[in-house]
Design an enzyme around this catalytic site. Structure first.
Site, PDB file in Angstrom:
ATOM      1  N   SER A 265      -5.440 -15.401   4.186  1.00  0.00           N
ATOM      2  CA  SER A 265      -5.659 -14.817   6.013  1.00  0.00           C
ATOM      3  C   SER A 265      -4.537 -15.905   7.061  1.00  0.00           C
ATOM      4  O   SER A 265      -4.039 -16.529   6.817  1.00  0.00           O
ATOM      5  CB  SER A 265      -6.769 -14.755   6.455  1.00  0.00           C
TER       6      SER A 265
ATOM      7  N   SER B 222      -9.921 -12.757  -4.758  1.00  0.00           N
ATOM      8  CA  SER B 222     -10.043 -12.762  -3.630  1.00  0.00           C
ATOM      9  C   SER B 222     -11.711 -12.933  -3.109  1.00  0.00           C
ATOM     10  O   SER B 222     -12.384 -13.078  -2.995  1.00  0.00           O
ATOM     11  CB  SER B 222      -9.866 -11.362  -3.132  1.00  0.00           C
ATOM     12  N   GLN B 223     -11.492 -14.121  -1.843  1.00  0.00           N
ATOM     13  CA  GLN B 223     -12.694 -14.330  -1.072  1.00  0.00           C
ATOM     14  C   GLN B 223     -12.763 -13.808   0.014  1.00  0.00           C
ATOM     15  O   GLN B 223     -12.814 -13.929   0.719  1.00  0.00           O
ATOM     16  CB  GLN B 223     -12.689 -16.039  -0.802  1.00  0.00           C
TER      17      GLN B 223
ATOM     18  N   HIS C  82      -7.738   0.848   2.097  1.00  0.00           N
ATOM     19  CA  HIS C  82      -7.466  -0.947   2.664  1.00  0.00           C
ATOM     20  C   HIS C  82      -6.123  -0.839   3.626  1.00  0.00           C
ATOM     21  O   HIS C  82      -5.899  -1.951   3.582  1.00  0.00           O
ATOM     22  CB  HIS C  82      -7.360  -1.525   1.072  1.00  0.00           C
TER      23      HIS C  82
ATOM     24  N   TYR D 259       0.819  -0.990   0.351  1.00  0.00           N
ATOM     25  CA  TYR D 259       0.569   0.278   0.126  1.00  0.00           C
ATOM     26  C   TYR D 259       0.925   1.651  -0.294  1.00  0.00           C
ATOM     27  O   TYR D 259       0.744   2.053  -0.789  1.00  0.00           O
ATOM     28  CB  TYR D 259      -1.136  -0.167   1.286  1.00  0.00           C
TER      29      TYR D 259
ATOM     30  N   PRO E 129     -10.946  -1.236  -1.887  1.00  0.00           N
ATOM     31  CA  PRO E 129     -12.299  -1.815  -2.075  1.00  0.00           C
ATOM     32  C   PRO E 129     -13.893  -1.389  -1.544  1.00  0.00           C
ATOM     33  O   PRO E 129     -13.550  -0.216  -1.270  1.00  0.00           O
ATOM     34  CB  PRO E 129     -11.809  -3.514  -1.497  1.00  0.00           C
TER      35      PRO E 129
END
Ligand code: COA
Length: 654
Positions: free
Chosen positions: A444, A544-545, A328, A90, A103
């Site tokens: 994660s 991404s889930q 984010h 980032y 997002p």
């Protein structure tokens, strides 16, 4: 006082009993790295990379030295990868936040009867935010536990404590994540945006916290004030939509004036921003709602009614388009889901208290934030507006509900739904482009202290074998061979997932080795300047889930100009996909990708059905009937004529 970058440890039990992120063994990472790229590059390039990697990993070599330094760092810090990762992912990134980084969570479409109805919704939402914030401040949030693979482990809660007290400050080379102390009295206000005007809503008046009806009354006054064209201020929110360096340069100009300095200071310390949007005039479907969340439709629509640096920004549109846009860097989508699901449940489960509670008497008039402008600043605003407009025109988005089946069907096949969906995304990409590419799937690592994410590299060799079986080799291979390859692909993907979530991913490790080499002033090791490493970090497929338990969905943009962003939300009986790409690339098309995905998912189901009962399957699908069709690439077969007439060829803000 704001604390920059890192809050001192507060000794929270749930955080500090968690293990530290491990440093994987060097040889394991290097071997996995070679396996992950071998089938994605030409043989000659692979051989070159292999010898670079072997040299790096030889006994007594650079790799071992850096590994030792990393192990030392892991002993001396809470989380050796946190700062490297935050900067790389980032803070060092220079692209504009809308589309490229922030997002959005899209709420169910609301049916407001009138304008007042939408303000009531906003007041109720703000009340919910304050309730949730109380849980954060009193550290009363229940600890999350992992689900799915390796379920039942407690997860680090740190990201929740970054939802409302953070701000991404633009910098000329690197941004800063500013963190205010939780519950700080400097943070007793929110910012309300309406018609590109910014208002301060103090939440505590005469030592009393505003009740919902007070909040509504303040919102109503703000709307009236915003309608007064004589007092209208320039649309300064646009500046936050610009490239990070451009915005940092402009901010340096703004803060020379005390009026601007004060307005910025108030925004930078707020709890959240609430954007009251006018109707956009767009047809309200899933895709258009997602677009409005990601970029506001540009400066002519709601793009200036935003402050993109603020991590939590709630949008309430008069036309029922509502959601959250997030900066984010302080937290992941999963934490955002937990917060927004709380709010959705609060909104539906606890009736609005308007008209029942006593209000704070004599509320002061809301404060409009003022801006001092000059011809130079006007020029900067115009430039920001144009750059946002290009981003708006370039974004190609498609939100799609695949309704043939959902994750329960996949579970019945004894397969991991996430692995299955990842394989289907690879199949879709191969169908469209005839190759596999470096792919990112967020995994994660909240099992570890201050854990964020690592990458699951989903373009595995086993998946390549499977997608070839379903395309190039579809007529020459038997269905049982295809099923075998499907299982190999699913197993490889599941194993990569388990490696990543248990801290054995390779991306964070390689990043750590690279960054520590710079910390000790070493010349950049060749392994990191090698074209394979550079290419393997260009995630053409960024996935991404983000699952939800209430009706809403997450979306985000691609991370490279010729790539796709694909966020998916597996539900029991359907799968929701938000696919993004850029019109500026001739290699992508969101609609064509969705079509390939749809077809592949149906074919994968058919293979699974064959596995369950070959006889029944053969009755329904006679040999040769399943995988018919010319081996043309999907992108060529389905691309609508003139589809990629790019309005601004190759131009993206940098
Ligand atoms: N047979 C039957 N069921 C299975 C199965 C199998 N072989 N494998 C998994 N399942 C079940 C799981 O038990 C789980 O059941 P549940 O729905 O009752 O909980 C379900 O299928 C889902 O499991 P799976 O599809 O394997 O995925 P997961 O939930 O373990 O998720 C990741 C995998 C990588 C997505 C997850 O670990 C993760 O990291 N999520 C965070 C991603 C993230 O950060 N996103 C936001 C980025 S901003």
């Amino acid at each position: 006082m704001p604390i920059v970058e890192r809050e001192p440890p507060k000794g929270r039990r749930e955080s500090y009993v968690l293990p530290k992120v491990p440093v994987p063994p060097l040889k394991q990472t290097l071997d996995m790295y070679l396996t992950s790229i071998k089938h994605l590059v030409k043989e000659e390039q692979y051989q070159k990379t292999k010898s670079i990697v072997e040299k790096f990993g030889e006994p007594g070599g650079t790799g071992e030295l850096l590994q030792e330094k990393l192990l030392e760092k892991s002993i001396n810090t809470h989380n050796w990868v946190y700062d490297y990762w935050l900067d790389d992912m980032y803070l060092n990134q220079r692209l504009a936040l809308p589309v490229n980084s922030n997002p959005a969570m899209v709420f169910p479409k609301q049916d407001f009867r009138d304008h007042k109805d939408s303000l009531k919704f906003a007041a109720h939402l703000i009340t919910g935010v304050l309730e949730y914030k109380k849980h954060i401040d009193t550290r009363a949030l229940p600890v999350d536990f992992s689900r799915g693979q390796l379920a039942g482990t407690p997860l680090c809660m740190k990201q929740y404590y970054r939802l409302f007290n953070t701000y991404r400050l633009p910098g000329l080379k690197r941004d800063t994540l500013v963190i205010h102390e939780t519950g700080s009295t400097e943070q007793e206000h929110i910012i309300v945006a309406c018609k590109n005007q910014f208002f301060v809503m103090d939440l505590v008046v005469k030592e009393k916290t505003l009740k919902e009806m007070d909040i509504l009354s303040q919102l109503e006054k703000m709307v009236k004030m915003a309608e007064n064209t004589e007092e209208r201020q320039p649309p300064f929110g646009l500046l936050t939509s610009d490239g990070r360096t451009e915005w940092a340069q402009t901010r340096d100009v703004l803060i020379k004036d005390s009026v601007n300095r004060e307005s910025l200071a108030v925004i930078e310390k707020c709890l959240c921003v609430v954007c009251l949007d006018d109707p956009s005039g767009m047809e309200v479907g899933d895709t258009s709602r997602a677009l409005l969340m990601l970029h506001g439709g540009g400066h002519e629509k709601m793009g200036a009614n935003r402050w993109y640096d603020k991590p939590m920004q709630f949008v309430v549109g008069e036309d029922g388009v509502c959601g959250t846009v997030c900066e984010h860097s302080p937290f992941e989508g999963i934490v955002l889901v937990a917060c927004t699901e709380y709010l959705m449940k609060f909104m539906t489960g606890s009736p609005s208290k308007i008209g029942r509670a006593t209000s704070v008497s004599e509320l002061p008039a809301p404060r409009r934030l003022l801006w001092k402008t000059t011809p130079h600043i006007q020029g900067l605003l115009k430039a920001s507006a144009e750059r946002l407009q290009r981003l708006v025109r370039d974004l190609d988005m498609d939100v799609h509900k695949f309704e043939v089946y959902g994750k329960e069907f996949i579970k019945k096949q004894k397969m991991s739904p996430d692995a299955y969906i990842q394989v289907s995304l690879q199949l879709a990409f191969y169908r469209c482009n005839g190759r596999l590419v470096s792919t990112y799937e967020s995994a994660s690592i909240r099992r570890f202290h201050e854990g964020r994410v690592d990458n699951i590299r989903s373009a595995t060799p086993e998946t390549l074998a499977f997608v070839k079986a379903m395309t190039d080799e579809k007529t020459s291979l038997s269905d049982s061979e295809k099923i075998k390859r499907l299982w190999d692909a699913i197993n490889a993907q599941t194993n990569s997932t388990i490696a990543a979530i248990t801290g054995m991913g390779i991306d964070n490790h390689l990043l750590g080795l690279r960054e520590i080499s710079q910390e000790i002033h070493m010349e950049m090791p060749e392994i990191f300047t090698d074209e394979t490493y550079v290419a393997s970090n260009q995630f053409i497929l960024s996935t991404s889930q983000v699952p939800t338990t209430v009706e809403m969905f997450c979306c985000y943009g691609p991370v490279v100009p010729n790539g796709y962003g694909c966020c998916y939300n597996p539900q029991a009986d359907h799968l929701l996909f938000s696919v993004t790409s850029f019109h500026g690339s001739t290699e992508t098309s969101s609609a064509v990708f969705i079509k390939a995905l749809d077809e592949g998912l149906v074919e994968m189901r058919d293979l699974c059905l064959y596995q369950g009962s070959p006889t029944l399957f053969l009755e329904r699908y006679p040999p040769g009937g399943l995988h018919q069709g010319p081996p043309t690439l999907f992108l060529e077969r389905y691309r609508p004529v003139g589809f990629h007439s790019n309005p601004v060829p190759g131009e993206r803000p940098s």
